[in-house]
Design an enzyme around this catalytic site. Structure first.
Site, PDB file in Angstrom:
ATOM      1  N   ALA A 145       0.822  -1.217   0.000  1.00 51.22           N
ATOM      2  CA  ALA A 145       0.000   0.000   0.000  1.00 51.22           C
ATOM      3  C   ALA A 145       0.853   1.263   0.000  1.00 51.22           C
ATOM      4  O   ALA A 145       0.339   2.368   0.046  1.00 51.22           O
ATOM      5  CB  ALA A 145      -0.923   0.011   1.217  1.00 51.22           C
ATOM      6  N   SER A 187       5.462   0.830   3.018  1.00 55.35           N
ATOM      7  CA  SER A 187       6.770   0.192   3.095  1.00 55.35           C
ATOM      8  C   SER A 187       6.812  -1.026   4.019  1.00 55.35           C
ATOM      9  O   SER A 187       7.678  -1.143   4.888  1.00 55.35           O
ATOM     10  CB  SER A 187       7.829   1.216   3.508  1.00 55.35           C
ATOM     11  OG  SER A 187       8.918   1.038   2.668  1.00 55.35           O
ATOM     12  N   GLU A 238      16.649  -4.969  -1.124  1.00 55.07           N
ATOM     13  CA  GLU A 238      15.609  -4.455  -2.027  1.00 55.07           C
ATOM     14  C   GLU A 238      16.161  -4.388  -3.460  1.00 55.07           C
ATOM     15  O   GLU A 238      15.504  -4.780  -4.418  1.00 55.07           O
ATOM     16  CB  GLU A 238      15.177  -3.076  -1.525  1.00 55.07           C
ATOM     17  CG  GLU A 238      13.884  -2.555  -2.039  1.00 55.07           C
ATOM     18  CD  GLU A 238      12.657  -3.040  -1.265  1.00 55.07           C
ATOM     19  OE1 GLU A 238      11.691  -3.369  -1.948  1.00 55.07           O
ATOM     20  OE2 GLU A 238      12.637  -3.097  -0.027  1.00 55.07           O
ATOM     21  N   ASP A 272      13.261   4.392   3.274  1.00 58.61           N
ATOM     22  CA  ASP A 272      12.302   3.525   3.958  1.00 58.61           C
ATOM     23  C   ASP A 272      12.962   2.721   5.071  1.00 58.61           C
ATOM     24  O   ASP A 272      12.453   2.634   6.197  1.00 58.61           O
ATOM     25  CB  ASP A 272      11.655   2.549   2.963  1.00 58.61           C
ATOM     26  CG  ASP A 272      10.915   3.277   1.860  1.00 58.61           C
ATOM     27  OD1 ASP A 272      10.670   4.491   2.003  1.00 58.61           O
ATOM     28  OD2 ASP A 272      10.605   2.632   0.838  1.00 58.61           O
ATOM     29  N   TYR A 281       8.667   4.333 -12.504  1.00 60.34           N
ATOM     30  CA  TYR A 281       9.623   4.656 -11.436  1.00 60.34           C
ATOM     31  C   TYR A 281      11.042   4.580 -11.984  1.00 60.34           C
ATOM     32  O   TYR A 281      11.845   5.505 -11.830  1.00 60.34           O
ATOM     33  CB  TYR A 281       9.466   3.696 -10.244  1.00 60.34           C
ATOM     34  CG  TYR A 281      10.436   3.992  -9.124  1.00 60.34           C
ATOM     35  CD1 TYR A 281      10.143   4.978  -8.177  1.00 60.34           C
ATOM     36  CD2 TYR A 281      11.655   3.330  -9.031  1.00 60.34           C
ATOM     37  CE1 TYR A 281      11.045   5.279  -7.163  1.00 60.34           C
ATOM     38  CE2 TYR A 281      12.559   3.633  -8.020  1.00 60.34           C
ATOM     39  CZ  TYR A 281      12.252   4.601  -7.088  1.00 60.34           C
ATOM     40  OH  TYR A 281      13.152   4.892  -6.095  1.00 60.34           O
TER      41      TYR A 281
HETATM   42  P1  ADP Z   1       5.199  -2.002   0.251  1.00 63.16           P
HETATM   43  O1  ADP Z   1       6.629  -2.019   0.690  1.00 63.16           O
HETATM   44  O2  ADP Z   1       4.765  -0.676  -0.241  1.00 63.16           O
HETATM   45  O3  ADP Z   1       4.251  -2.509   1.279  1.00 63.16           O
HETATM   46  P2  ADP Z   1       6.192  -3.920  -1.621  1.00 63.16           P
HETATM   47  O4  ADP Z   1       5.639  -4.559  -2.841  1.00 63.16           O
HETATM   48  O5  ADP Z   1       7.501  -3.214  -1.722  1.00 63.16           O
HETATM   49  O6  ADP Z   1       5.070  -2.975  -1.007  1.00 63.16           O
HETATM   50  O7  ADP Z   1       6.372  -5.035  -0.493  1.00 63.16           O
HETATM   51  C1  ADP Z   1       5.340  -5.948  -0.236  1.00 63.16           C
HETATM   52  C2  ADP Z   1       5.939  -7.348  -0.247  1.00 63.16           C
HETATM   53  O8  ADP Z   1       6.778  -7.522   0.920  1.00 63.16           O
HETATM   54  C3  ADP Z   1       4.899  -8.434  -0.130  1.00 63.16           C
HETATM   55  O9  ADP Z   1       4.404  -8.779  -1.411  1.00 63.16           O
HETATM   56  C4  ADP Z   1       5.730  -9.569   0.477  1.00 63.16           C
HETATM   57  O10 ADP Z   1       6.527 -10.187  -0.509  1.00 63.16           O
HETATM   58  C5  ADP Z   1       6.661  -8.829   1.425  1.00 63.16           C
HETATM   59  N1  ADP Z   1       6.061  -8.733   2.776  1.00 63.16           N
HETATM   60  C6  ADP Z   1       5.721  -7.617   3.444  1.00 63.16           C
HETATM   61  N2  ADP Z   1       5.180  -7.915   4.646  1.00 63.16           N
HETATM   62  C7  ADP Z   1       5.178  -9.249   4.749  1.00 63.16           C
HETATM   63  C8  ADP Z   1       4.733 -10.177   5.736  1.00 63.16           C
HETATM   64  N3  ADP Z   1       4.149  -9.767   6.859  1.00 63.16           N
HETATM   65  N4  ADP Z   1       4.912 -11.502   5.486  1.00 63.16           N
HETATM   66  C9  ADP Z   1       5.498 -11.919   4.356  1.00 63.16           C
HETATM   67  N5  ADP Z   1       5.920 -11.103   3.379  1.00 63.16           N
HETATM   68  C10 ADP Z   1       5.768  -9.784   3.557  1.00 63.16           C
HETATM   69 MG    MG Z   2       8.319  -1.723  -0.551  1.00 59.81          MG
END
Ligand code: ADP
Ligand code: MG
Length: 375
Positions: A121, A124, A158, A170, A218
């Site tokens: 969302a 981060s 990352e 982040d 991006y």
């Molecule tokens: P954002 O960082 O904006 O939330 P991203 O796409 O960069 O979105 O990161 C989301 C990804 O991080 C998820 O698809 C998953 O792969 C990983 N992730 C984040 N939180 C969790 C969690 N609680 N358990 C497992 N994977 C997670």
């Molecule tokens: Mg992210």
């Protein structure tokens, strides 16, 4: 987060008692697309976080599960060149492999992850996961890794394991956050300071759209910024002035990209001054100007974001509203009078739904602390 439930689930899964660590998500109050240009950002950690329950193993395996996503991940610390995983395990794998690559000796670990940050969302959750896992692994192995190094390892994960060329912001704020403070970070020197928030309160609104363009645009913006700074003869746009950008011969699109970065850097410093003067009205105006610049010069907004910002700005309790993150969907940040939070949350949800037909999500966030052990 129900830590007792997480602990029980860990004991059920792995048969041992864990330590539990948490690292927060973040909002960026102002300073968008400045981090990859060596500029200034003003993020704050939020009170939503990723929790990592962990216990040491006698071997060199890391076994990880998540309450939020499927799969059991197994990573062998003695196989550092293993191919990057395609699933969420890549973040755990990246942090573990890169921590050892920097020279720290880890131990194997059983891990259970749970988060109350909405995934994907723009708050981060990925950086929170990286920082929480890094902090947990370091803690159970009994090695000292300072917070900035943890942030750098997360950023490298990352880049190298998730393929997202994001800046340091982040992971930095997830590691260093302070309750009731924003953090002014100079992305060139990595010098930073905590800025009291002077009672500023924020509501985040998710448009619940993510247009496909987001990732490719991006990366394109990063290249456009690099091209503009090369034409200006600078190592990064941080060193450029507004008059240089206005006067140098360059394609118009590059001029607008550069103008966003240069004016946004100035807005960050002005926002810090506004907070120091307890001038939330001024902070709100700067947030509004940031959105306009992201929309017109950097061209990373979209119809849904503009609609959401437009509705917010008509609300009497809102001092400023802008899109946050990479753009083309995701969230807006809204500087809202503390007494107007409930009324605003209710009316923005209703009006956005009426205008777009999309159900938004509203996140009532407070500003919290950076990574720490919970129990
Ligand atoms: P954002 O960082 O904006 O939330 P991203 O796409 O960069 O979105 O990161 C989301 C990804 O991080 C998820 O698809 C998953 O792969 C990983 N992730 C984040 N939180 C969790 C969690 N609680 N358990 C497992 N994977 C997670
Ligand atoms: Mg992210």
């Amino acid at each position: 987060m129900d830590l007792e439930a997480l602990k029980s689930q860990f004991i059920e899964t792995y048969g041992e008692v864990p330590r539990i660590f948490r690292a927060p998500g973040r909002v960026n109050i102002i300073g968008e697309h400045t981090d990859h240009n060596d500029g200034f950002v003003l993020p704050a950690a939020i009170d939503k976080a990723t929790y990592v329950a962990a216990a040491k193993r006698e071997d060199r395996l890391i076994i990880a599960r998540s309450v939020d996503l499927e799969g059991e991940i197994s990573i062998d610390l003695d196989d550092p060149n293993a191919e990057a995983r395609a699933d969420w395990g890549k973040y755990v794998q990246g942090v573990a492999a890169l921590t050892e690559q920097v020279g720290y000796k880890l131990t194997g670990a059983d891990i259970l992850i749970a988060s109350d940050i909405p995934l994907g969302a723009g708050l981060s959750s990925s950086a929170a996961l990286e920082v929480a896992v890094g902090f947990a692994l370091r803690s159970i192995a009994g090695v000292e890794i300072d917070r900035m190094e943890l942030a750098k390892i997360g950023q490298a994960a990352e880049h190298k394991y998730a393929g997202v060329m994001s800046g340091i912001m982040d992971q930095f704020v997830s590691a260093h956050g302070q309750t009731e403070h924003a953090l002014l970070l100079d992305c060139r020197s990595l010098e930073w300071s905590a800025v009291p928030l002077a009672g500023a309160s924020f509501v985040l609104c998710n448009t619940n759209v993510k247009h496909d363009l987001a990732d490719s645009e991006y990366n394109r913006r990063r290249m456009e910024c690099d091209a503009a700074s090369a034409i200006l003869g600078k190592s990064s746009l941080r060193g450029a002035t507004l008059s240089e950008v206005a006067n140098k011969d360059m394609p118009n699109v590059l001029r607008r990209r550069a103008r966003h970065v240069v004016t946004e850097n100035a807005r960050v410093l002005n926002a810090v001054a506004a907070l120091e003067n307890n001038d939330l009205g001024r902070l709100g105006n700067l947030i509004n100007e940031s959105h306009n610049s992201l929309r017109d010069d950097f061209e990373v907004s979209c119809a849904e974001l503009d609609t959401m910002v437009g509705i917010a700005r008509r609300h009497p309790g809102v001092m400023g509203s802008r899109m946050i993150g990479g753009g083309f969907g995701g969230c807006t940040i809204n500087l809202v009078e503390p007494t107007a939070r409930d009324a605003f949350s209710e009316s923005i949800a209703r009006e956005y739904r009426d205008e777009t037909g999309i159900e938004p999500e509203i996140y009532d966030v407070n500003i919290g602390d950076g990574v720490a052990e919970c129990i």
